[in-house]
Design an enzyme around this catalytic site. Structure first.
Site, PDB file in Angstrom:
ATOM      1  N   HIS A   9      -3.565   4.143   8.158  1.00  0.00           N
ATOM      2  CA  HIS A   9      -2.549   3.150   8.502  1.00  0.00           C
ATOM      3  C   HIS A   9      -2.398   2.951  10.007  1.00  0.00           C
ATOM      4  O   HIS A   9      -1.387   2.444  10.470  1.00  0.00           O
ATOM      5  CB  HIS A   9      -1.216   3.550   7.887  1.00  0.00           C
ATOM      6  CG  HIS A   9      -1.249   3.729   6.396  1.00  0.00           C
ATOM      7  ND1 HIS A   9      -1.902   4.773   5.787  1.00  0.00           N
ATOM      8  CD2 HIS A   9      -0.729   2.975   5.395  1.00  0.00           C
ATOM      9  CE1 HIS A   9      -1.760   4.667   4.470  1.00  0.00           C
ATOM     10  NE2 HIS A   9      -1.064   3.593   4.209  1.00  0.00           N
ATOM     11  N   HIS A  26       0.876   7.382  -2.034  1.00  0.00           N
ATOM     12  CA  HIS A  26       0.830   8.299  -0.890  1.00  0.00           C
ATOM     13  C   HIS A  26       1.985   8.068   0.093  1.00  0.00           C
ATOM     14  O   HIS A  26       1.888   8.406   1.266  1.00  0.00           O
ATOM     15  CB  HIS A  26      -0.529   8.156  -0.167  1.00  0.00           C
ATOM     16  CG  HIS A  26      -0.779   6.782   0.380  1.00  0.00           C
ATOM     17  ND1 HIS A  26      -2.011   6.192   0.379  1.00  0.00           N
ATOM     18  CD2 HIS A  26       0.053   5.876   0.960  1.00  0.00           C
ATOM     19  CE1 HIS A  26      -1.924   4.986   0.928  1.00  0.00           C
ATOM     20  NE2 HIS A  26      -0.673   4.773   1.295  1.00  0.00           N
ATOM     21  N   HIS A  82       3.531  -3.015  -3.308  1.00  0.00           N
ATOM     22  CA  HIS A  82       4.548  -2.900  -2.260  1.00  0.00           C
ATOM     23  C   HIS A  82       4.275  -3.870  -1.128  1.00  0.00           C
ATOM     24  O   HIS A  82       3.141  -4.236  -0.869  1.00  0.00           O
ATOM     25  CB  HIS A  82       4.723  -1.465  -1.740  1.00  0.00           C
ATOM     26  CG  HIS A  82       3.532  -0.782  -1.117  1.00  0.00           C
ATOM     27  ND1 HIS A  82       2.292  -0.693  -1.711  1.00  0.00           N
ATOM     28  CD2 HIS A  82       3.413  -0.105   0.058  1.00  0.00           C
ATOM     29  CE1 HIS A  82       1.470   0.014  -0.935  1.00  0.00           C
ATOM     30  NE2 HIS A  82       2.120   0.370   0.158  1.00  0.00           N
TER      31      HIS A  82
END
Ligand code: DHB
Ligand code: FE
Length: 277
Positions: free
Chosen positions: A59, A12, A193
């Protein structure tokens, strides 16, 4: 009764949204990534699901680190994104499937999951970038969404096994819903990541491919991992992979892989795509 047609996993990364907005999908950097999506879009337009249940992580747009529900479920009629600090273009509102969401929440609380039920909730790139990827031109007016938001920003985070079990409970709740609605389940985020710290830029292709295999063939293997294992193997943002386990838990144990792609890197991330029926 409601039926789960299948599941889709996708990364995403916010840069994907920007590439769509700028119309640069066919430039050399982006082409191999975007070229993987048409088969999934075709499956969606063929199957025409009524509802998308989306496991994703916020986030910091709605839940900052000062208050972090472990599991939050949206029961709103509508969801909006807003600027997350990088100038995201406004996108059309996303319609909620309020009634089924309340049913899922009732079932989950019965099954002893202590969820946060959100009657209002902003949704960030974890949910909106996959929407833009699946329905080009933001043509998602026909689909209703149930956001399932899992904390992977602030330790302590729920274990892979807990997320798999949450997915199973959500799958059971959907299958016990008394309206004939077709549902697709998304797991967004990952793969490996790390955006900050000494290992910033860390990507582990071998581990990503292992996860893509296990999520299909032996999800139990992934439920034996801890959050610490995921950080070690997939970087500090690697725990986003637990969204994939939530999705997998909601599906039948036996399934068919309709489409699969892995492309590395996009921005700082290994980008994985799976279509499971
Ligand atoms: C990136 C990836 C993410 O999952 C995210 O939430 C933000 C940024 C990236 O690779 O740039
Ligand atoms: Fe992310």
């Amino acid at each position: 009764m409601a039926t789960i047609l299948g599941g889709i996993t996708t990364s995403h990364i916010p840069a994907i949204g920007r590439a769509i907005d700028e119309g640069i999908e066919q430039t050399p950097y982006w082409k191999p990534f975007f070229d993987a999506y048409p088969p999934v879009r075709e499956w969606l337009s063929d199957k025409k699901p009524d509802v998308a249940i989306i496991f994703y992580n916020d986030h910091g747009l709605e839940f900052f680190i000062d208050r972090k529900p472990t599991f939050a479920i949206g029961v709103a009629e509508e969801y909006f994104n807003s600027d997350e600090g990088w100038g995201i273009k406004p996108i059309p509102p996303i319609h909620g499937e309020s009634e089924m969401a309340w049913h899922i929440c009732n079932e989950l609380v019965d099954q002893e999951f202590d969820i946060t039920i959100c009657q209002e909730m902003k949704v960030d790139h974890g949910l909106t970038v996959p929407m833009q990827l699946m329905w080009p031109g933001n043509q998602y007016d026909h689909i209703k969404v149930i956001p399932v938001c899992i904390n992977v920003e602030q330790h302590p985070m729920p274990s892979p096994k807990r997320c798999y079990d949450l997915g199973k409970a959500i799958g059971d709740a959907v299958r016990s819903y008394d309206k004939d609605l077709n549902v697709v389940v998304f797991g967004t985020g990952g793969m490996s990541h790390q955006l900050d710290g000494q290992r910033a830029g860390f990507i582990n292709k071998e581990f990503d491919l292992y996860c893509m295999d296990k999520i299909v063939n032996e999800p139990q293997a992934l439920t034996r991992l801890s959050i610490r294992d995921l950080v070690e193997q997939a970087g500090s943002q690697g725990p986003e992979l637990i969204m994939w386990l939530g999705m997998r838990g909601a599906l039948n144990p036996r399934l068919t892989v309709k489409h699969s792609n892995y492309h590395v890197p996009i921005s700082n991330t290994g980008a994985g795509l799976l279509l499971l029926e």
